[in-house]
Motif scaffolding. Structure first.
Motif, PDB file in Angstrom:
ATOM      1  N   PHE A  22       0.766  -1.013   0.115  1.00 11.19           N
ATOM      2  CA  PHE A  22       0.048   0.042   0.039  1.00 11.19           C
ATOM      3  C   PHE A  22       0.990   1.292  -0.142  1.00 11.19           C
ATOM      4  O   PHE A  22       0.839   2.361  -0.535  1.00 11.19           O
ATOM      5  CB  PHE A  22      -0.877  -0.005   1.392  1.00 11.19           C
ATOM      6  N   LEU A  23       1.973   1.302   0.889  1.00 16.49           N
ATOM      7  CA  LEU A  23       2.866   2.421   0.909  1.00 16.49           C
ATOM      8  C   LEU A  23       3.610   2.655  -0.254  1.00 16.49           C
ATOM      9  O   LEU A  23       3.695   3.650  -0.708  1.00 16.49           O
ATOM     10  CB  LEU A  23       3.620   2.179   2.322  1.00 16.49           C
ATOM     11  N   LEU A  24       4.206   1.724  -0.551  1.00 16.86           N
ATOM     12  CA  LEU A  24       5.070   1.568  -1.778  1.00 16.86           C
ATOM     13  C   LEU A  24       4.221   2.216  -3.047  1.00 16.86           C
ATOM     14  O   LEU A  24       4.749   2.887  -4.040  1.00 16.86           O
ATOM     15  CB  LEU A  24       5.697   0.307  -2.277  1.00 16.86           C
ATOM     16  N   ASN A  73      17.814   5.889  22.611  1.00 17.55           N
ATOM     17  CA  ASN A  73      18.791   5.603  21.799  1.00 17.55           C
ATOM     18  C   ASN A  73      18.700   6.265  20.369  1.00 17.55           C
ATOM     19  O   ASN A  73      19.413   6.233  19.525  1.00 17.55           O
ATOM     20  CB  ASN A  73      19.012   3.966  21.626  1.00 17.55           C
ATOM     21  N   CYS A  74      17.402   6.278  20.064  1.00 15.91           N
ATOM     22  CA  CYS A  74      16.858   6.792  18.588  1.00 15.91           C
ATOM     23  C   CYS A  74      15.997   8.023  18.859  1.00 15.91           C
ATOM     24  O   CYS A  74      15.049   7.817  18.084  1.00 15.91           O
ATOM     25  CB  CYS A  74      16.481   5.534  17.756  1.00 15.91           C
ATOM     26  N   PRO A  75      16.277   9.005  19.571  1.00 21.38           N
ATOM     27  CA  PRO A  75      15.215  10.091  19.748  1.00 21.38           C
ATOM     28  C   PRO A  75      14.686  10.625  18.226  1.00 21.38           C
ATOM     29  O   PRO A  75      13.637  11.234  18.656  1.00 21.38           O
ATOM     30  CB  PRO A  75      15.833  11.135  20.495  1.00 21.38           C
ATOM     31  N   ASP A  76      15.379  10.749  17.206  1.00 19.17           N
ATOM     32  CA  ASP A  76      14.856  11.237  16.032  1.00 19.17           C
ATOM     33  C   ASP A  76      13.875  10.373  15.416  1.00 19.17           C
ATOM     34  O   ASP A  76      13.264  10.790  14.391  1.00 19.17           O
ATOM     35  CB  ASP A  76      16.089  11.684  15.171  1.00 19.17           C
ATOM     36  N   THR A  77      13.709   9.271  15.840  1.00 19.00           N
ATOM     37  CA  THR A  77      12.883   8.263  15.006  1.00 19.00           C
ATOM     38  C   THR A  77      11.640   8.472  15.782  1.00 19.00           C
ATOM     39  O   THR A  77      11.321   8.176  16.686  1.00 19.00           O
ATOM     40  CB  THR A  77      13.292   6.777  15.134  1.00 19.00           C
ATOM     41  N   LYS A  78      10.535   8.906  14.942  1.00 11.45           N
ATOM     42  CA  LYS A  78       9.410   9.032  15.329  1.00 11.45           C
ATOM     43  C   LYS A  78       8.324   7.730  15.222  1.00 11.45           C
ATOM     44  O   LYS A  78       8.398   7.043  13.730  1.00 11.45           O
ATOM     45  CB  LYS A  78       8.548  10.263  14.322  1.00 11.45           C
ATOM     46  N   VAL A  79       7.820   7.145  16.089  1.00 11.87           N
ATOM     47  CA  VAL A  79       7.094   5.763  16.214  1.00 11.87           C
ATOM     48  C   VAL A  79       5.780   5.922  15.970  1.00 11.87           C
ATOM     49  O   VAL A  79       5.057   6.726  16.541  1.00 11.87           O
ATOM     50  CB  VAL A  79       7.340   5.163  17.463  1.00 11.87           C
ATOM     51  N   ILE A  80       5.047   5.053  15.168  1.00 11.01           N
ATOM     52  CA  ILE A  80       3.730   4.918  14.948  1.00 11.01           C
ATOM     53  C   ILE A  80       3.270   3.575  15.050  1.00 11.01           C
ATOM     54  O   ILE A  80       3.848   2.611  14.607  1.00 11.01           O
ATOM     55  CB  ILE A  80       3.239   5.130  13.382  1.00 11.01           C
ATOM     56  N   ALA A 108      -6.230   0.712   9.691  1.00  8.07           N
ATOM     57  CA  ALA A 108      -4.821   1.247   9.364  1.00  8.07           C
ATOM     58  C   ALA A 108      -4.820   1.387   7.747  1.00  8.07           C
ATOM     59  O   ALA A 108      -4.332   2.684   7.460  1.00  8.07           O
ATOM     60  CB  ALA A 108      -3.938  -0.054   9.411  1.00  8.07           C
ATOM     61  N   LEU A 109      -5.333   0.997   6.769  1.00  6.96           N
ATOM     62  CA  LEU A 109      -5.023   1.241   5.421  1.00  6.96           C
ATOM     63  C   LEU A 109      -6.010   2.548   5.031  1.00  6.96           C
ATOM     64  O   LEU A 109      -5.458   3.342   4.200  1.00  6.96           O
ATOM     65  CB  LEU A 109      -5.359   0.098   4.382  1.00  6.96           C
ATOM     66  N   GLU A 110      -6.817   2.809   5.774  1.00  9.21           N
ATOM     67  CA  GLU A 110      -7.719   3.800   5.640  1.00  9.21           C
ATOM     68  C   GLU A 110      -7.155   5.305   6.181  1.00  9.21           C
ATOM     69  O   GLU A 110      -7.240   6.287   5.683  1.00  9.21           O
ATOM     70  CB  GLU A 110      -9.054   3.987   6.339  1.00  9.21           C
ATOM     71  N   GLU A 111      -6.389   5.115   7.201  1.00  7.48           N
ATOM     72  CA  GLU A 111      -5.781   6.186   8.011  1.00  7.48           C
ATOM     73  C   GLU A 111      -4.192   6.559   8.038  1.00  7.48           C
ATOM     74  O   GLU A 111      -3.760   7.457   8.395  1.00  7.48           O
ATOM     75  CB  GLU A 111      -6.015   5.939   9.642  1.00  7.48           C
ATOM     76  N   ILE A 112      -3.575   5.504   7.266  1.00  8.72           N
ATOM     77  CA  ILE A 112      -1.990   5.599   7.453  1.00  8.72           C
ATOM     78  C   ILE A 112      -1.395   6.626   6.659  1.00  8.72           C
ATOM     79  O   ILE A 112      -0.655   7.317   7.145  1.00  8.72           O
ATOM     80  CB  ILE A 112      -1.387   4.267   7.078  1.00  8.72           C
ATOM     81  N   GLU A 113      -1.986   6.958   5.562  1.00 11.09           N
ATOM     82  CA  GLU A 113      -1.752   8.393   4.886  1.00 11.09           C
ATOM     83  C   GLU A 113      -1.893   9.402   5.601  1.00 11.09           C
ATOM     84  O   GLU A 113      -0.861  10.410   5.778  1.00 11.09           O
ATOM     85  CB  GLU A 113      -2.228   8.320   3.570  1.00 11.09           C
ATOM     86  N   ASN A 114      -2.947   9.719   6.062  1.00 11.87           N
ATOM     87  CA  ASN A 114      -3.438  11.019   7.035  1.00 11.87           C
ATOM     88  C   ASN A 114      -2.458  11.034   8.029  1.00 11.87           C
ATOM     89  O   ASN A 114      -1.772  11.993   8.386  1.00 11.87           O
ATOM     90  CB  ASN A 114      -4.643  10.797   7.575  1.00 11.87           C
ATOM     91  N   CYS A 115      -2.170   9.735   8.882  1.00  9.04           N
ATOM     92  CA  CYS A 115      -1.206   9.737   9.915  1.00  9.04           C
ATOM     93  C   CYS A 115       0.198  10.077   9.569  1.00  9.04           C
ATOM     94  O   CYS A 115       0.788  10.886  10.170  1.00  9.04           O
ATOM     95  CB  CYS A 115      -1.187   8.245  10.482  1.00  9.04           C
ATOM     96  N   LEU A 116       0.607   9.524   8.467  1.00 17.17           N
ATOM     97  CA  LEU A 116       1.986   9.841   7.917  1.00 17.17           C
ATOM     98  C   LEU A 116       2.281  11.375   7.820  1.00 17.17           C
ATOM     99  O   LEU A 116       3.163  12.064   8.065  1.00 17.17           O
ATOM    100  CB  LEU A 116       2.400   9.075   6.727  1.00 17.17           C
TER     101      LEU A 116
END
Length: 210
Positions: A22-24, A73-80, A108-116
């Motif tokens: 979906f994302l690709l 350890n990875c503060p720059d990575t935003k977690v979803i 997930a597939l309905e909302e992931i783009e808006n979330c990203l």
């Protein structure tokens, strides 16, 4: 989109493939995928992605545990986090960890783009569907009782990540018969006719009917 690096992780192969495809297709830059928590955390450490999209419940390390380690350890990575779980305790724990995104798998597939889009801009996204879903959940026994023994067998195998072809082989029935049973199960359980809706239901409620 191309500039934002993303890693994904889920221990359910079909759900992980569905999310990645979906994302690709929409041009997102996925630089790695993990099949368990340890693989996911190692990817984050080695690749330092902008965003990590993680299943909450995975072998070796949960999405929550990874998020805790990422804070240090990875503060720059935003977690979803994407989850099957609707318990308020897990939701509150995610908020305390300053998770950037929290989505239920069924949406997930309905909302992931808006979330990203929001997370890329540095904003938090907690699914609007979560509020009405936060509860101790179980299967609807009245609906479940409508399933035939054959349908219950198929539902159990779906919950074990078996494909239609594998189910047909195991039960000595045709592929088309499996498809017909799946359709009947979806109707009897009153599920939405969406991609993976039955798989998600079966994984979420597996312990309740096996």
């Amino acid at each position: 989109m191309e500039q934002t690096t993303i890693i994904t992780a889920d221990d359910h192969p079909l759900l992980l493939k569905g999310l990645n495809d979906f994302l690709l297709e929409r041009g997102y830059n996925i630089i790695g995928s993990g099949k368990n928590g340890r693989e996911a955390y190692n990817l984050i450490i080695n690749e330092n992605p902008n965003i990590a999209i993680l299943d909450i419940q995975m072998p070796f390390m949960s999405g929550i545990e990874i998020a805790q380690k990422c804070k240090t350890n990875c503060p720059d990575t935003k977690v979803i986090l994407i989850t099957l779980h609707k318990e308020r305790e897990i939701y509150e724990q995610a908020k305390e960890l300053n998770i950037f995104g929290y989505i239920l798998k069924e949406f997930a597939l309905e909302e992931i783009e808006n979330c990203l889009e929001q997370v890329i801009q540095g904003e938090h996204y907690f699914s609007p569907n979560i509020g009405k879903k936060l509860q101790s959940h179980g299967i609807d026994t009245e609906l479940f009782s409508k399933l035939t023994p054959s349908e219950k067998k198929i539902l159990k195998l779906i919950g074990e990540d078996k494909t239609n072809k594998e189910i047909a082989s195991l039960l000595f029935i045709s592929y088309r018969t499996v498809e017909k049973h799946r359709s009947n199960i979806i109707n009897k359980l009153q599920l939405e006719h969406k991609t993976n809706s039955l798989l998600i239901w079966a994984k979420q409620n597996y312990s309740s009917f096996t």
